[in-house]
Design a protein around this motif. Structure first.
Motif, PDB file in Angstrom:
ATOM      1  N   UNK A 206       5.979  18.729   3.868  1.00 21.35           N
ATOM      2  CA  UNK A 206       6.231  18.167   5.196  1.00 21.35           C
ATOM      3  C   UNK A 206       7.739  18.064   5.383  1.00 21.35           C
ATOM      4  N   UNK A 207       8.245  18.693   6.415  1.00 23.83           N
ATOM      5  CA  UNK A 207       9.686  18.669   6.693  1.00 23.83           C
ATOM      6  C   UNK A 207      10.050  17.379   7.401  1.00 23.83           C
ATOM      7  N   UNK A 208      10.140  16.318   6.615  1.00 27.83           N
ATOM      8  CA  UNK A 208      10.519  14.997   7.116  1.00 27.83           C
ATOM      9  C   UNK A 208      10.848  14.116   5.907  1.00 27.83           C
ATOM     10  N   UNK A 209      11.572  13.047   6.163  1.00 29.11           N
ATOM     11  CA  UNK A 209      11.944  12.131   5.085  1.00 29.11           C
ATOM     12  C   UNK A 209      10.742  11.322   4.603  1.00 29.11           C
ATOM     13  N   UNK A 210      10.737  11.000   3.345  1.00 25.55           N
ATOM     14  CA  UNK A 210       9.636  10.255   2.729  1.00 25.55           C
ATOM     15  C   UNK A 210       9.347   8.954   3.476  1.00 25.55           C
ATOM     16  N   UNK A 211      10.374   8.208   3.802  1.00 25.77           N
ATOM     17  CA  UNK A 211      10.186   6.917   4.473  1.00 25.77           C
ATOM     18  C   UNK A 211       9.482   7.080   5.815  1.00 25.77           C
ATOM     19  N   UNK A 212       9.840   8.126   6.547  1.00 28.64           N
ATOM     20  CA  UNK A 212       9.217   8.375   7.847  1.00 28.64           C
ATOM     21  C   UNK A 212       7.737   8.730   7.680  1.00 28.64           C
ATOM     22  N   UNK A 213       7.442   9.551   6.691  1.00 28.30           N
ATOM     23  CA  UNK A 213       6.059   9.967   6.452  1.00 28.30           C
ATOM     24  C   UNK A 213       5.207   8.788   5.988  1.00 28.30           C
ATOM     25  N   UNK A 214       5.757   7.943   5.135  1.00 30.13           N
ATOM     26  CA  UNK A 214       5.018   6.759   4.675  1.00 30.13           C
ATOM     27  C   UNK A 214       4.546   5.944   5.871  1.00 30.13           C
ATOM     28  N   UNK A 215       5.454   5.636   6.753  1.00 28.11           N
ATOM     29  CA  UNK A 215       5.141   4.817   7.923  1.00 28.11           C
ATOM     30  C   UNK A 215       4.087   5.483   8.805  1.00 28.11           C
TER      31      UNK A 215
ATOM     32  N   UNK B  94       0.817  -1.208   0.000  1.00 25.26           N
ATOM     33  CA  UNK B  94       0.000   0.000   0.000  1.00 25.26           C
ATOM     34  C   UNK B  94       0.858   1.269   0.000  1.00 25.26           C
ATOM     35  N   UNK B  95       2.071   1.178   0.549  1.00 26.71           N
ATOM     36  CA  UNK B  95       2.930   2.358   0.642  1.00 26.71           C
ATOM     37  C   UNK B  95       3.242   2.947  -0.717  1.00 26.71           C
ATOM     38  N   UNK B  96       3.303   2.107  -1.756  1.00 25.39           N
ATOM     39  CA  UNK B  96       3.632   2.616  -3.082  1.00 25.39           C
ATOM     40  C   UNK B  96       2.468   3.352  -3.737  1.00 25.39           C
ATOM     41  N   UNK B  97       1.259   3.271  -3.188  1.00 28.65           N
ATOM     42  CA  UNK B  97       0.127   4.009  -3.747  1.00 28.65           C
ATOM     43  C   UNK B  97      -0.152   5.310  -2.985  1.00 28.65           C
ATOM     44  N   UNK B  98       0.666   5.600  -1.971  1.00 27.00           N
ATOM     45  CA  UNK B  98       0.490   6.830  -1.210  1.00 27.00           C
ATOM     46  C   UNK B  98       0.830   8.041  -2.076  1.00 27.00           C
ATOM     47  N   UNK B  99       0.095   9.134  -1.913  1.00 26.06           N
ATOM     48  CA  UNK B  99       0.313  10.337  -2.726  1.00 26.06           C
ATOM     49  C   UNK B  99       1.466  11.194  -2.201  1.00 26.06           C
ATOM     50  N   UNK B 100       2.647  10.601  -2.131  1.00 28.47           N
ATOM     51  CA  UNK B 100       3.834  11.254  -1.592  1.00 28.47           C
ATOM     52  C   UNK B 100       4.924  11.304  -2.647  1.00 28.47           C
ATOM     53  N   UNK B 101       5.734  12.341  -2.579  1.00 33.81           N
ATOM     54  CA  UNK B 101       6.944  12.392  -3.408  1.00 33.81           C
ATOM     55  C   UNK B 101       8.007  13.162  -2.656  1.00 33.81           C
ATOM     56  N   UNK B 102       9.239  12.834  -2.953  1.00 34.45           N
ATOM     57  CA  UNK B 102      10.371  13.484  -2.304  1.00 34.45           C
ATOM     58  C   UNK B 102      10.667  14.812  -2.985  1.00 34.45           C
ATOM     59  N   UNK B 103      10.808  15.863  -2.198  1.00 33.69           N
ATOM     60  CA  UNK B 103      11.243  17.156  -2.718  1.00 33.69           C
ATOM     61  C   UNK B 103      12.765  17.233  -2.622  1.00 33.69           C
ATOM     62  N   UNK B 104      13.304  16.849  -1.478  1.00 38.57           N
ATOM     63  CA  UNK B 104      14.747  16.702  -1.271  1.00 38.57           C
ATOM     64  C   UNK B 104      14.919  15.735  -0.109  1.00 38.57           C
ATOM     65  N   UNK B 105      16.126  15.559   0.386  1.00 36.11           N
ATOM     66  CA  UNK B 105      16.394  14.556   1.422  1.00 36.11           C
ATOM     67  C   UNK B 105      15.533  14.694   2.674  1.00 36.11           C
ATOM     68  N   UNK B 106      15.176  15.919   3.021  1.00 33.90           N
ATOM     69  CA  UNK B 106      14.457  16.139   4.275  1.00 33.90           C
ATOM     70  C   UNK B 106      13.074  16.746   4.106  1.00 33.90           C
ATOM     71  N   UNK B 107      12.554  16.759   2.894  1.00 33.41           N
ATOM     72  CA  UNK B 107      11.230  17.345   2.651  1.00 33.41           C
ATOM     73  C   UNK B 107      10.420  16.464   1.712  1.00 33.41           C
ATOM     74  N   UNK B 108       9.151  16.311   2.054  1.00 35.10           N
ATOM     75  CA  UNK B 108       8.238  15.449   1.306  1.00 35.10           C
ATOM     76  C   UNK B 108       6.994  16.248   0.942  1.00 35.10           C
TER      77      UNK B 108
END
Length: 107
Positions: free
Chosen positions: A90-99, A1-15
């Motif tokens: 969101x000022x956080x890494x993509x992996x953290x936000x996914x979880x 399900x994580x791959x269908x989340x509407x998230x993308x990385x802006x840079x290392x610390x922003x999503x």
């Protein structure tokens, strides 16, 4: 399900999170992941605030910060100020936000 989340990385610390907002709702809540006619995913978010003077946008950011366990200053509107479809920074890494987002939706 994580791959269908509407998230993308802006840079290392922003999503960037794509949301569709329903203002003047009966409650503040993260609803579900959905897709539009062009097959683009978004998170449905309901807020009680009215869409006047940025109140609904502020409510969305506040709700996301709370649900994701982040400081309010780490969640802000990136684009879509007057649109129902918005991009939230969101000022956080993509992996953290996914979880955190998956946990909030299972909630």
């Amino acid at each position: 399900m994580a791959d269908c989340l509407p998230l993308r990385t802006l840079d290392d610390n922003n999503t960037i999170l794509t949301v569709r907002v329903t203002p003047k709702s009966s409650k503040d809540a993260l609803d579900a992941i959905a897709k539009d006619d062009a097959d683009r995913a978004f998170l449905k978010v309901k807020v009680r605030a009215v869409p006047e003077n940025g109140a609904a946008n502020k409510a969305v950011c506040k709700l996301l910060a709370k649900e994701l366990g982040l400081a309010k200053s780490h969640v802000r509107l990136h684009s879509g100020e007057t649109s129902r479809l918005k991009q939230v920074l969101i000022s956080a890494r993509l992996e953290d936000i996914q979880h955190k987002l998956l946990n909030a939706l299972r909630g």
